[in-house]
Design an enzyme around this catalytic site. Structure first.
Site, PDB file in Angstrom:
ATOM      1  N   VAL A  84      -1.119   5.684  -8.299  1.00 34.92           N
ATOM      2  CA  VAL A  84      -1.224   4.256  -8.633  1.00 34.92           C
ATOM      3  C   VAL A  84      -2.245   3.516  -7.777  1.00 34.92           C
ATOM      4  O   VAL A  84      -2.500   2.337  -8.009  1.00 34.92           O
ATOM      5  CB  VAL A  84       0.153   3.547  -8.551  1.00 34.92           C
ATOM      6  N   ASN A 109       7.976   2.188 -10.407  1.00 33.44           N
ATOM      7  CA  ASN A 109       8.867   2.726  -9.386  1.00 33.44           C
ATOM      8  C   ASN A 109       8.118   3.254  -8.166  1.00 33.44           C
ATOM      9  O   ASN A 109       8.721   3.505  -7.127  1.00 33.44           O
ATOM     10  CB  ASN A 109       9.704   3.852 -10.008  1.00 33.44           C
ATOM     11  N   TYR A 175       6.754  -1.432   5.153  1.00 30.64           N
ATOM     12  CA  TYR A 175       7.532  -1.257   3.926  1.00 30.64           C
ATOM     13  C   TYR A 175       8.210  -2.569   3.523  1.00 30.64           C
ATOM     14  O   TYR A 175       8.218  -2.950   2.343  1.00 30.64           O
ATOM     15  CB  TYR A 175       8.569  -0.161   4.135  1.00 30.64           C
ATOM     16  N   LYS A 179       7.608  -4.617   0.071  1.00 29.70           N
ATOM     17  CA  LYS A 179       8.683  -4.884  -0.888  1.00 29.70           C
ATOM     18  C   LYS A 179       8.915  -6.386  -1.060  1.00 29.70           C
ATOM     19  O   LYS A 179       9.240  -6.844  -2.169  1.00 29.70           O
ATOM     20  CB  LYS A 179       9.962  -4.182  -0.450  1.00 29.70           C
TER      21      LYS A 179
END
Length: 267
Positions: A84, A109, A175, A179
């Protein structure tokens, strides 16, 4: 002394109810045994016309395709290696869906974690997590959104965020930032796409147990994370996939820009 929270039993696996009947579904990062693989299976069980799934692991993708083709029919499953971080590869993945009638549901995902203190974190570590987890999600939303608009299709996009985008955890600055970004991206993209009847939502899981997580996480940390859950256990990946399927289905027709917590976290 804090009491140990008892681990509640896993519920029975739910049968499908054709929530995605006739839909072409695309899922990124879906090889192996995690949330992505679970949502591919749930989409097929929910009557999807076809599911196109991707990952960066060619061997695991081929193995998953062979297994699912035997169970659900070769005409309903297609796989393609897709990174991606590469816009051309994202486009190629959607081209496969076009061969099957065009994508109706895009489930983003793909994500990358890791543990590193902000004191030692390198630019490369930071950039890699952000490029896959946040920018990769943006690339997929942009690409599929353009196809939905061109086709005049009121498609659905479901992103995978994390409760770590809401709360702090040691060693997770990259992370958590990624997110939290996915959550903000979901809200803003939803407004951009709403005039075209396209919906964008996200799930925010806390702890979903699968073999890879067990391999890279210490038993002590896993035990601690389970104690943060009201049920005293991790979710099974299919429990998260169920909520993603709900968001992809007509049952959530009035939801857009929402981030749904899939957790049993307690105050």
């Amino acid at each position: 002394m804090t009491a140990v929270r008892p681990e509640q039993p896993m519920p029975d696996y739910l049968p499908g109810h054709d929530l995605l009947a006739g839909k072409v579904v695309v899922v990124t990062a879906a090889a192996g045994a995690g949330i992505g693989a679970a949502v591919v299976r749930r989409a097929l069980e929910e009557g999807a016309k076809a599911v196109v799934f991707s990952d960066t692991h060619a061997r695991r993708l081929a193995e998953a395709e062979e297994l699912l083709a035997k169970e659900f029919g070769a005409d309903r499953v297609r796989q393609l290696v897709c990174d991606v971080t590469d816009e051309a590869q994202v486009g190629a993945l959607l081209d496969v869906a076009d061969e099957l009638g065009g994508v109706d549901v895009m489930i983003n995902n793909a994500g990358l974690g890791g543990t590193s203190s902000i004191l030692e974190m390198t630019d490369d570590e930071w950039n890699k997590v952000l490029d896959i987890t946040l920018t990769g999600t943006m690339r997929c939303i942009r690409a599929v959104g353009q196809r939905f608009v061109a086709a005049g299709k009121q498609g659905v996009i479901v992103n995978n965020a994390s409760v770590i985008g809401w709360r702090a955890q040691e060693g997770q600055a990259h992370y958590a930032a990624a997110k939290a970004g996915v959550m903000a991206l979901t809200r803003c993209a939803a407004l951009d796409l709403a005039p075209y009847g396209i919906r964008v939502n996200a799930v925010s899981p806390s702890l979903a147990m699968h073999p890879f997580l067990e391999k890279v996480t210490s038993p002590e940390l896993l035990a601690e994370l389970k104690q943060r859950e009201a049920f005293g256990r991790a979710a099974a990946p299919w429990e998260v996939a169920n909520v993603m399927v709900f968001l992809a289905s007509g049952y959530s027709s009035y939801l857009t820009g929402e981030v749904v917590s899939v957790s049993s976290q307690h105050a």
